[in-house]
Design a protein around this motif. Structure first.
Motif, PDB file in Angstrom:
ATOM      1  N   THR A  57       0.665  -1.020   0.004  1.00  8.40           N
ATOM      2  CA  THR A  57      -0.312   0.100  -0.415  1.00  8.40           C
ATOM      3  C   THR A  57       1.029   1.160  -0.220  1.00  8.40           C
ATOM      4  O   THR A  57       1.845   0.734   0.423  1.00  8.40           O
ATOM      5  CB  THR A  57      -1.056   0.289   1.187  1.00  8.40           C
ATOM      6  N   ARG A  58       0.406   2.306  -0.604  1.00  2.71           N
ATOM      7  CA  ARG A  58       0.989   3.626  -0.805  1.00  2.71           C
ATOM      8  C   ARG A  58       2.556   3.701  -1.647  1.00  2.71           C
ATOM      9  O   ARG A  58       3.166   4.912  -1.787  1.00  2.71           O
ATOM     10  CB  ARG A  58       1.202   4.409   0.738  1.00  2.71           C
ATOM     11  N   GLN A  59       2.005   2.420  -2.239  1.00  8.62           N
ATOM     12  CA  GLN A  59       4.003   2.789  -3.372  1.00  8.62           C
ATOM     13  C   GLN A  59       3.332   3.157  -4.876  1.00  8.62           C
ATOM     14  O   GLN A  59       2.049   3.065  -5.426  1.00  8.62           O
ATOM     15  CB  GLN A  59       4.030   1.083  -4.165  1.00  8.62           C
ATOM     16  N   THR A  60       3.857   4.065  -5.922  1.00  8.19           N
ATOM     17  CA  THR A  60       3.510   4.530  -6.867  1.00  8.19           C
ATOM     18  C   THR A  60       4.581   3.927  -7.790  1.00  8.19           C
ATOM     19  O   THR A  60       6.251   3.078  -7.543  1.00  8.19           O
ATOM     20  CB  THR A  60       3.831   6.038  -6.907  1.00  8.19           C
ATOM     21  N   TRP A  61       3.993   3.212  -9.065  1.00 11.69           N
ATOM     22  CA  TRP A  61       4.657   2.280  -9.933  1.00 11.69           C
ATOM     23  C   TRP A  61       4.906   2.792 -11.122  1.00 11.69           C
ATOM     24  O   TRP A  61       3.822   3.350 -11.289  1.00 11.69           O
ATOM     25  CB  TRP A  61       4.088   0.510  -9.580  1.00 11.69           C
ATOM     26  N   VAL A  62       5.433   2.777 -12.084  1.00 10.70           N
ATOM     27  CA  VAL A  62       5.673   3.467 -13.291  1.00 10.70           C
ATOM     28  C   VAL A  62       6.794   2.725 -14.229  1.00 10.70           C
ATOM     29  O   VAL A  62       7.019   1.711 -14.347  1.00 10.70           O
ATOM     30  CB  VAL A  62       7.185   4.625 -13.201  1.00 10.70           C
ATOM     31  N   ARG A  63       5.552   2.651 -15.213  1.00  8.72           N
ATOM     32  CA  ARG A  63       5.571   1.704 -16.679  1.00  8.72           C
ATOM     33  C   ARG A  63       7.592   1.666 -16.664  1.00  8.72           C
ATOM     34  O   ARG A  63       8.141   3.035 -17.153  1.00  8.72           O
ATOM     35  CB  ARG A  63       5.092   1.503 -17.949  1.00  8.72           C
ATOM     36  N   ARG A  64       7.957   0.229 -16.432  1.00 16.27           N
ATOM     37  CA  ARG A  64       9.310   0.079 -17.495  1.00 16.27           C
ATOM     38  C   ARG A  64       9.699   0.246 -19.449  1.00 16.27           C
ATOM     39  O   ARG A  64       8.295   0.569 -19.648  1.00 16.27           O
ATOM     40  CB  ARG A  64       9.523  -1.143 -17.288  1.00 16.27           C
ATOM     41  N   ALA A  65      10.715   0.351 -18.723  1.00 12.55           N
ATOM     42  CA  ALA A  65      10.763   1.766 -20.185  1.00 12.55           C
ATOM     43  C   ALA A  65      11.127   0.623 -21.572  1.00 12.55           C
ATOM     44  O   ALA A  65      10.282   1.130 -22.726  1.00 12.55           O
ATOM     45  CB  ALA A  65      12.607   2.637 -20.382  1.00 12.55           C
ATOM     46  N   VAL A  74      -1.142   2.405 -19.185  1.00  9.65           N
ATOM     47  CA  VAL A  74      -0.962   3.747 -18.190  1.00  9.65           C
ATOM     48  C   VAL A  74       0.538   4.030 -17.516  1.00  9.65           C
ATOM     49  O   VAL A  74       0.703   2.915 -17.053  1.00  9.65           O
ATOM     50  CB  VAL A  74      -1.879   3.000 -16.924  1.00  9.65           C
ATOM     51  N   ARG A  75       0.848   4.807 -17.531  1.00 10.79           N
ATOM     52  CA  ARG A  75       2.100   4.860 -17.386  1.00 10.79           C
ATOM     53  C   ARG A  75       2.776   5.071 -16.109  1.00 10.79           C
ATOM     54  O   ARG A  75       3.225   4.317 -15.160  1.00 10.79           O
ATOM     55  CB  ARG A  75       2.430   6.467 -17.754  1.00 10.79           C
ATOM     56  N   ARG A  76       1.353   5.156 -14.268  1.00 12.51           N
ATOM     57  CA  ARG A  76       2.256   5.192 -13.257  1.00 12.51           C
ATOM     58  C   ARG A  76       0.619   4.934 -12.860  1.00 12.51           C
ATOM     59  O   ARG A  76      -0.584   4.832 -13.665  1.00 12.51           O
ATOM     60  CB  ARG A  76       1.705   6.862 -12.797  1.00 12.51           C
ATOM     61  N   LEU A  77       1.054   3.868 -11.884  1.00 13.44           N
ATOM     62  CA  LEU A  77      -0.312   3.251 -10.739  1.00 13.44           C
ATOM     63  C   LEU A  77       0.380   3.557  -9.074  1.00 13.44           C
ATOM     64  O   LEU A  77       1.201   3.434  -9.144  1.00 13.44           O
ATOM     65  CB  LEU A  77      -0.102   1.574 -11.227  1.00 13.44           C
ATOM     66  N   TYR A  78      -1.037   3.764  -8.148  1.00 14.14           N
ATOM     67  CA  TYR A  78      -0.446   4.084  -7.312  1.00 14.14           C
ATOM     68  C   TYR A  78      -1.881   2.873  -6.429  1.00 14.14           C
ATOM     69  O   TYR A  78      -2.828   2.266  -6.694  1.00 14.14           O
ATOM     70  CB  TYR A  78      -1.273   5.675  -6.931  1.00 14.14           C
ATOM     71  N   VAL A  79      -0.633   2.379  -5.782  1.00 17.72           N
ATOM     72  CA  VAL A  79      -1.352   0.900  -4.954  1.00 17.72           C
ATOM     73  C   VAL A  79      -2.055   1.316  -4.194  1.00 17.72           C
ATOM     74  O   VAL A  79      -1.339   1.832  -2.756  1.00 17.72           O
ATOM     75  CB  VAL A  79      -0.094   0.335  -4.379  1.00 17.72           C
ATOM     76  N   LEU A  80      -3.230   1.481  -3.409  1.00 12.43           N
ATOM     77  CA  LEU A  80      -3.963   1.166  -2.717  1.00 12.43           C
ATOM     78  C   LEU A  80      -4.250   0.767  -1.638  1.00 12.43           C
ATOM     79  O   LEU A  80      -4.531   0.518  -0.493  1.00 12.43           O
ATOM     80  CB  LEU A  80      -5.917   2.350  -3.271  1.00 12.43           C
ATOM     81  N   GLU A  81      -4.292  -0.377  -1.948  1.00 13.40           N
ATOM     82  CA  GLU A  81      -4.415  -1.837  -0.740  1.00 13.40           C
ATOM     83  C   GLU A  81      -3.734  -2.638  -1.714  1.00 13.40           C
ATOM     84  O   GLU A  81      -3.525  -3.678  -2.626  1.00 13.40           O
ATOM     85  CB  GLU A  81      -6.007  -2.126  -0.672  1.00 13.40           C
ATOM     86  N   ARG A  82      -2.189  -3.921  -0.911  1.00 14.65           N
ATOM     87  CA  ARG A  82      -2.138  -4.959  -0.992  1.00 14.65           C
ATOM     88  C   ARG A  82      -2.546  -5.917   0.009  1.00 14.65           C
ATOM     89  O   ARG A  82      -3.257  -6.015   1.194  1.00 14.65           O
ATOM     90  CB  ARG A  82      -0.754  -5.293  -0.666  1.00 14.65           C
ATOM     91  N   THR A  83      -3.963  -6.630  -1.673  1.00 17.38           N
ATOM     92  CA  THR A  83      -4.214  -8.010  -0.683  1.00 17.38           C
ATOM     93  C   THR A  83      -3.819  -9.414  -0.752  1.00 17.38           C
ATOM     94  O   THR A  83      -2.978  -9.726  -1.429  1.00 17.38           O
ATOM     95  CB  THR A  83      -5.897  -7.921  -1.329  1.00 17.38           C
ATOM     96  N   ASP A  84      -4.505 -10.694   0.030  1.00 21.82           N
ATOM     97  CA  ASP A  84      -3.842 -11.767  -0.227  1.00 21.82           C
ATOM     98  C   ASP A  84      -3.787 -11.881  -2.100  1.00 21.82           C
ATOM     99  O   ASP A  84      -3.298 -13.208  -2.360  1.00 21.82           O
ATOM    100  CB  ASP A  84      -4.724 -13.154   0.294  1.00 21.82           C
ATOM    101  N   TYR A 133       5.982  -3.119 -14.650  1.00 19.82           N
ATOM    102  CA  TYR A 133       6.425  -1.410 -14.216  1.00 19.82           C
ATOM    103  C   TYR A 133       7.240  -1.863 -12.553  1.00 19.82           C
ATOM    104  O   TYR A 133       7.811  -2.857 -12.687  1.00 19.82           O
ATOM    105  CB  TYR A 133       5.164  -0.718 -13.203  1.00 19.82           C
ATOM    106  N   GLU A 134       8.261  -0.624 -12.731  1.00 20.96           N
ATOM    107  CA  GLU A 134       9.033  -0.191 -11.325  1.00 20.96           C
ATOM    108  C   GLU A 134       8.775   0.340  -9.863  1.00 20.96           C
ATOM    109  O   GLU A 134       7.702   1.400 -10.606  1.00 20.96           O
ATOM    110  CB  GLU A 134      10.284  -0.262 -11.987  1.00 20.96           C
ATOM    111  N   LEU A 135       8.788   0.328  -8.497  1.00 19.68           N
ATOM    112  CA  LEU A 135       8.275   0.858  -7.616  1.00 19.68           C
ATOM    113  C   LEU A 135       9.117   2.280  -8.250  1.00 19.68           C
ATOM    114  O   LEU A 135      10.385   2.295  -8.351  1.00 19.68           O
ATOM    115  CB  LEU A 135       9.127   0.139  -6.831  1.00 19.68           C
ATOM    116  N   GLU A 136       8.896   3.776  -8.218  1.00 19.28           N
ATOM    117  CA  GLU A 136       9.151   4.357  -8.136  1.00 19.28           C
ATOM    118  C   GLU A 136       9.271   5.152  -7.279  1.00 19.28           C
ATOM    119  O   GLU A 136       9.834   5.857  -6.736  1.00 19.28           O
ATOM    120  CB  GLU A 136       8.073   5.760  -9.256  1.00 19.28           C
ATOM    121  N   ASP A 137       7.790   5.104  -5.943  1.00 16.38           N
ATOM    122  CA  ASP A 137       8.225   5.797  -4.525  1.00 16.38           C
ATOM    123  C   ASP A 137       7.004   5.057  -3.317  1.00 16.38           C
ATOM    124  O   ASP A 137       6.188   4.573  -3.836  1.00 16.38           O
ATOM    125  CB  ASP A 137       8.067   7.558  -4.913  1.00 16.38           C
TER     126      ASP A 137
END
Length: 159
Positions: A57-65, A74-84, A133-137
């Motif tokens: 949760t609370r991570q921003t991922w950006v599409r790999r080059a 979609v270039r960026r994704l924001y993880v709202l929640e991690r589930t099982d 994607y790769e983790l950006e933040d």
């Protein structure tokens, strides 16, 4: 910089240790291996950037080059929640200025995915989506905690 060093820089050693320990606990329960083996495997996977280990949760991922934009529109994704079973992500399509008002007009999403353009609830996907994607933040949770010993209007500690 290794991925583990990047993760520690993002959220700090204690939070990273807690995150990895939770993954170790899960692995030892699922596979009945020793904690030492689990720590080694989880640490190696985290250092390799494996989303199954590091997605949270609370991570921003950006599409790999090296990923085709048609495969991951979609270039960026924001993880709202991690589930099982996966992750709930919100599309953060800054480049196309997509929002819930535009009905996809300026959105980079294909028509079949327009209903997933919901920034408040997100869409559920398997963690494997993040392999594109790769983790950006990663925003650590301690920024959400109230200030300990809050100050009153005169700058004095409240009792």
């Amino acid at each position: 910089m290794s991925m583990l060093a990047f993760l520690e820089e993002q959220i700090g050693g204690q939070a990273l240790g807690d995150h990895l320990t939770a993954a170790v606990n899960d692995l030892t329960e699922r596979e009945q291996i020793t904690r030492a083996e689990a720590y080694q495997r989880i640490t190696e996977l985290a250092d390799a950037g494996d989303p199954a280990v590091i997605a949270a949760t609370r991570q921003t991922w950006v599409r790999r080059a090296d990923v085709d934009p048609e495969e991951a529109p979609v270039r960026r994704l924001y993880v709202l929640e991690r589930t099982d079973t996966g992750v709930f992500v919100a599309y953060v399509d800054i480049d196309a200025a997509a929002d819930s008002e535009d009905d996809g007009y300026a959105c980079a999403l294909p028509d079949k995915d327009l209903e997933l353009n919901d920034h408040s609830e997100g869409a559920e996907f398997g963690v494997d989506l993040l392999e594109l994607y790769e983790l950006e933040d990663w925003e650590p949770f301690e920024f959400l905690l109230p200030t300990v010993g809050a100050l009153d209007n005169e700058g004095e500690r409240k009792s």
